[in-house]
Design a protein around this motif. Structure first.
Motif, PDB file in Angstrom:
ATOM      1  N   PHE A   1     -14.366 -13.924 -17.570  1.00 19.80           N
ATOM      2  CA  PHE A   1     -14.459 -15.353 -17.264  1.00 19.80           C
ATOM      3  C   PHE A   1     -13.681 -15.705 -15.992  1.00 19.80           C
ATOM      4  CE2 PHE A   1     -13.782 -19.925 -17.926  1.00 19.80           C
ATOM      5  CZ  PHE A   1     -15.104 -20.311 -18.067  1.00 19.80           C
ATOM      6  N   PHE A   2     -12.552 -15.027 -15.781  1.00 23.90           N
ATOM      7  CA  PHE A   2     -11.790 -15.248 -14.544  1.00 23.90           C
ATOM      8  C   PHE A   2     -12.622 -14.863 -13.324  1.00 23.90           C
ATOM      9  CE2 PHE A   2      -7.100 -14.967 -16.125  1.00 23.90           C
ATOM     10  CZ  PHE A   2      -7.364 -15.997 -16.998  1.00 23.90           C
TER      11      PHE A   2
ATOM     12  N   THR B   1     -15.220 -17.353 -12.648  1.00 25.66           N
ATOM     13  CA  THR B   1     -14.580 -18.508 -12.020  1.00 25.66           C
ATOM     14  C   THR B   1     -14.381 -18.257 -10.532  1.00 25.66           C
ATOM     15  OG1 THR B   1     -13.392 -18.803 -14.088  1.00 25.66           O
ATOM     16  CG2 THR B   1     -12.604 -20.027 -12.208  1.00 25.66           C
TER      17      THR B   1
ATOM     18  N   PHE C   1     -23.223 -20.137 -23.296  1.00 27.67           N
ATOM     19  CA  PHE C   1     -21.801 -20.487 -23.399  1.00 27.67           C
ATOM     20  C   PHE C   1     -21.122 -20.364 -22.041  1.00 27.67           C
ATOM     21  CE2 PHE C   1     -20.855 -19.611 -28.173  1.00 27.67           C
ATOM     22  CZ  PHE C   1     -21.788 -20.578 -28.502  1.00 27.67           C
TER      23      PHE C   1
ATOM     24  N   VAL D   1     -22.268 -23.301 -19.904  1.00 28.00           N
ATOM     25  CA  VAL D   1     -21.685 -24.537 -20.415  1.00 28.00           C
ATOM     26  C   VAL D   1     -20.186 -24.574 -20.090  1.00 28.00           C
ATOM     27  CG1 VAL D   1     -21.121 -25.740 -22.532  1.00 28.00           C
ATOM     28  CG2 VAL D   1     -23.398 -24.866 -22.211  1.00 28.00           C
ATOM     29  N   GLY D   2     -19.527 -23.432 -20.247  1.00 33.66           N
ATOM     30  CA  GLY D   2     -18.097 -23.369 -19.965  1.00 33.66           C
ATOM     31  C   GLY D   2     -17.798 -23.631 -18.498  1.00 33.66           C
TER      32      GLY D   2
ATOM     33  N   PHE E   1     -18.420 -27.151 -17.744  1.00 35.50           N
ATOM     34  CA  PHE E   1     -17.406 -27.965 -18.403  1.00 35.50           C
ATOM     35  C   PHE E   1     -16.161 -28.122 -17.530  1.00 35.50           C
ATOM     36  CE2 PHE E   1     -13.720 -27.990 -21.398  1.00 35.50           C
ATOM     37  CZ  PHE E   1     -13.884 -29.289 -21.852  1.00 35.50           C
ATOM     38  N   VAL E   2     -15.778 -27.072 -16.802  1.00 35.32           N
ATOM     39  CA  VAL E   2     -14.601 -27.191 -15.939  1.00 35.32           C
ATOM     40  C   VAL E   2     -14.994 -27.563 -14.510  1.00 35.32           C
ATOM     41  CG1 VAL E   2     -13.067 -25.726 -17.261  1.00 35.32           C
ATOM     42  CG2 VAL E   2     -14.586 -24.696 -15.597  1.00 35.32           C
ATOM     43  N   GLY E   3     -16.249 -27.951 -14.324  1.00 35.05           N
ATOM     44  CA  GLY E   3     -16.654 -28.429 -13.009  1.00 35.05           C
ATOM     45  C   GLY E   3     -17.012 -27.326 -12.039  1.00 35.05           C
ATOM     46  N   LEU E   4     -17.341 -26.127 -12.541  1.00 32.64           N
ATOM     47  CA  LEU E   4     -17.702 -25.033 -11.647  1.00 32.64           C
ATOM     48  C   LEU E   4     -19.170 -24.661 -11.800  1.00 32.64           C
ATOM     49  CD1 LEU E   4     -14.537 -22.843 -12.180  1.00 32.64           C
ATOM     50  CD2 LEU E   4     -15.085 -24.195 -10.167  1.00 32.64           C
TER      51      LEU E   4
ATOM     52  N   ILE F   1     -20.268 -32.753 -21.712  1.00 29.77           N
ATOM     53  CA  ILE F   1     -19.110 -32.676 -22.608  1.00 29.77           C
ATOM     54  C   ILE F   1     -17.845 -33.029 -21.832  1.00 29.77           C
ATOM     55  CG2 ILE F   1     -17.744 -31.174 -24.099  1.00 29.77           C
ATOM     56  CD1 ILE F   1     -20.203 -29.639 -24.785  1.00 29.77           C
ATOM     57  N   GLN F   2     -17.780 -32.532 -20.596  1.00 32.78           N
ATOM     58  CA  GLN F   2     -16.631 -32.861 -19.745  1.00 32.78           C
ATOM     59  C   GLN F   2     -16.542 -34.386 -19.529  1.00 32.78           C
ATOM     60  OE1 GLN F   2     -14.157 -30.994 -17.362  1.00 32.78           O
ATOM     61  NE2 GLN F   2     -13.536 -33.037 -17.883  1.00 32.78           N
TER      62      GLN F   2
ATOM     63  N   GLY G   1     -22.930 -31.273 -27.365  1.00 34.22           N
ATOM     64  CA  GLY G   1     -22.375 -30.224 -28.221  1.00 34.22           C
ATOM     65  C   GLY G   1     -23.333 -29.882 -29.345  1.00 34.22           C
TER      66      GLY G   1
ATOM     67  N   ILE H   1     -26.216 -27.832 -28.118  1.00 28.35           N
ATOM     68  CA  ILE H   1     -25.843 -26.432 -27.882  1.00 28.35           C
ATOM     69  C   ILE H   1     -25.841 -25.678 -29.210  1.00 28.35           C
ATOM     70  CG2 ILE H   1     -23.998 -24.897 -27.116  1.00 28.35           C
ATOM     71  CD1 ILE H   1     -23.129 -27.189 -25.225  1.00 28.35           C
TER      72      ILE H   1
END
Lengths: 298, 306
Positions: free
Chosen positions: A142-143, A146, A227, A230-231, A234-237, A250-251, A268, A271
């Protein structure tokens, strides 16, 4: 073997799979739900009552500027910008579903190719490829996703590339194992004995046997890629605003969860609905494709 | 044993070298201008050139790589633009929070998962068994950060049992822990149930029953130990993934761990911080995997490290 009375005789292998799939009640129902979700996203432009990015600054917000709960005009309510949630939900599905499907297809195909060839060729090539697979499985996925989305910028193609680049290792390992056992089978031995070249054996005798597993694995890996999308959104990336996606919705809802919990709840729930039915359908398909396994514990 | 350890450490070093080369390649030799990525698409012209000179990015690529590797070997991961401190210092200061969360998740998933697995295996086909299957399906089909949000809404906001986020006390730890641990415990329960059912059907268990031993004694003394072994392997792999895999949950709960830090950095285009997190994460995963393998060889005498 004669088919039992009153039972249609399957016309082809896929026909048999379909017959066996249809007889499983839960997976069949899940398939209908899944189809409904996919159609609602595909036909979002026809179904959505409003433009998903249009901000109804006056009608879509309460006098205090708060998002509206579900009402006759906005069936699922509005978000903090006065945008229609139903329209956003329908359009948001397009991003999440298409990224999930595309990334899983790319990743599983890559896994099939890399793992299949690795197992088929064997020896030093296999060793080198498998060490690379080990490497891919021991990096902080995930890093890295990102990092890549920060560097490559945000967009649909980037997301699909980034997610599939880190999702092929596990399928590769599975397909390698399959090929290793297929290589020992008599029909491969027979093909070798009559002098078929290696490439032909791989393409004509081994790959077709991996097809059912490929279909099942694409289905089983879509929840994971959804996922990831969505993840990241969710953090804007993820895909940039104002394009709606379930993760970004969701954000949006996260900062309003006290006053308007429904904003985050709908995406949610969508999903969960999508991934539950995907899991059920994939497992049903696996059962239907592998009649020998039926009824046994997984 | 010593040779095994050395070889594993060699592989770990190789992995880290590959990860560092990879991050270097996508950032400095990739298709995107790192300076542009750093400052965003609006900056241009003279400002870009000045920044490029300042960061040493106008030098040939091999010089930059040598420089980058030299600093890396000295533990210098660069300077975080957003957090305004050296990256390595920032990483180590966030490690305790992430380790606490990982430990809590492991503990909670075992506390819930083991009883669930044992009870459902012994009461196979019961209502409890079926409801665990359904609950497991739903929990596994939910992104952990969304489950976390649900927990915040119901347990923290509506019932006011826990703080909605933040760091400090044991009460802060429970909700982020649960949002990962509950799905995992169902997963562990399912695995343990399957293993236990298999072990209970083996001859030595039948012998134990034939000797007239109580069910409790047979299950806990004889069967459980063997049914647990595959679970320990899974636990090890999962522990490694926990160290970097809870980023989104940390983010939702404002839990100041490595993942929260990496995501916050990413939102502010703080490339050195994200790069450092990737490398640090790879090192943590490698070390955790190694530790688990060694531990496993003590637990199961049949496993020989070679």
């Amino acid at each position: 073997m004669k088919p039992a009375a009153g039972q249609k005789r399957p016309t082809s292998w896929w026909g048999g799979v379909w017959l066996r799939f249809r007889r499983q009640k839960v997976p069949f129902a899940a398939a209908i739900v899944l189809l409904a979700v996919v159609f609602s996203a595909a036909f979002a432009p026809l179904l959505a009552p409003y433009d998903p990015a249009k901000q109804f600054r006056r009608e879509g917000l309460s006098p205090l500027g708060q998002p509206l709960p579900p009402n006759p005009r906005f069936l699922l309510g509005t978000d903090a910008f006065g945008r229609d949630l139903l329209s956003r939900l329908l359009y948001g599905g397009r991003v999440s579903l298409s990224v999930g499907a595309a990334a899983s297809t790319v990743a599983v195909s890559l896994g099939l190719l890399v793992g299949g060839l690795s197992g088929y060729i064997g020896g030093k090539v296999d060793f080198a490829i498998m060490r690379f697979v080990d490497f891919m499985m021991s990096v902080p996925t995930f890093f890295l996703m990102t990092l890549l989305s920060v560097i490559l910028g945000r967009g649909l193609t980037t997301i699909i590339f980034v997610i599939s680049a880190f999702s092929w290792a596990y399928p590769a390992r599975v397909f390698r194992g399959e090929v290793l056992s297929l290589k020992q089978r008599d029909f491969v031995e027979a093909a070798r004995a009559i002098g078929a070249p290696g490439r032909r054996i791989f393409l004509r005798h081994i790959l077709p046997h991996l097809l059912p597993l490929t279909v099942v694995y694409v289905g089983l890996s879509i929840p994971g890629t959804i996922f990831a999308e969505v993840g990241l959104s969710f953090v804007g990336l993820g895909v940039p605003a104002p394009t709606p996606s379930w993760g970004a919705m969701i954000q949006d809802g996260m900062s309003y969860y006290r006053a308007a919990p429904w904003i985050a709840l709908y995406p949610g729930a969508m999903i969960v609905l999508t991934t539950v039915s995907l899991n059920l359908v994939s497992n049903g398909l696996r059962e239907a494709m592998d009649p020998v396994r039926r009824g046994r514990q997984p | 044993m010593m040779a095994y350890l050395l070889r594993r450490l060699f592989w770990l070093a190789l992995t880290l070298l590959a990860v560092s080369a990879f991050t270097f390649a996508i950032i400095f030799a990739g298709p995107v201008d790192p300076v542009q990525a750093l400052v965003g698409p609006r900056a241009q012209g003279e400002a870009l050139a000045a920044l490029r000179r300042q960061l040493g990015l106008d030098r040939p690529l091999y010089v930059q790589y040598a420089d980058y590797m030299g600093k890396l070997l000295r533990g210098d991961l660069g300077y975080s633009f957003f957090f305004k401190r050296p990256v390595s210092q920032a990483l180590f200061s966030r490690l305790p929070a992430t380790a606490q969360l990982a430990g809590c998740i492991m503990g909670l998933s075992l506390v819930f998962g083991l009883p669930m697995g044992i009870v459902t295996a012994l009461k196979r086909g019961s209502l409890l068994d079926h409801s665990m299957t359904v609950a497991g399906l739903v929990l596994i089909s939910m992104p952990s950060f969304f489950f976390g949000l649900l927990l915040i809404y119901f347990l923290a906001f509506k019932l006011n049992l826990f703080p909605t986020g933040g760091y400090g006390s044991l009460r802060h730890l429970i909700l982020p822990g649960l949002s990962v641990a509950l799905p995992w415990s169902v997963w562990y329960g399912t695995i343990l149930r399957a293993n236990l059912l298999y072990v209970l059907s083996t001859d030595y268990v039948r012998t134990a029953y034939a000797k007239g031993l109580w069910q409790r004694l047979v299950v806990f003394r004889h069967a459980l130990k063997n049914a647990m072994l595959p679970l320990v392997t899974m636990l090890g792999m999962d522990l490694a993934s926990l160290l970097t895999g809870t980023a989104l949950v940390e983010y939702v709960f404002n839990w100041p761990g490595i993942g929260w830090q990496a995501l916050t950095a990413a939102q502010h285009r703080d490339v050195p911080m994200v790069m450092g997190s990737v490398l640090f994460g790879a090192a943590l995963i490698g070390l955790a995997n190694l530790g688990v393998d060694i531990l496993y060889s003590f637990l199961d005498p049949r496993v020989r490290l070679a």
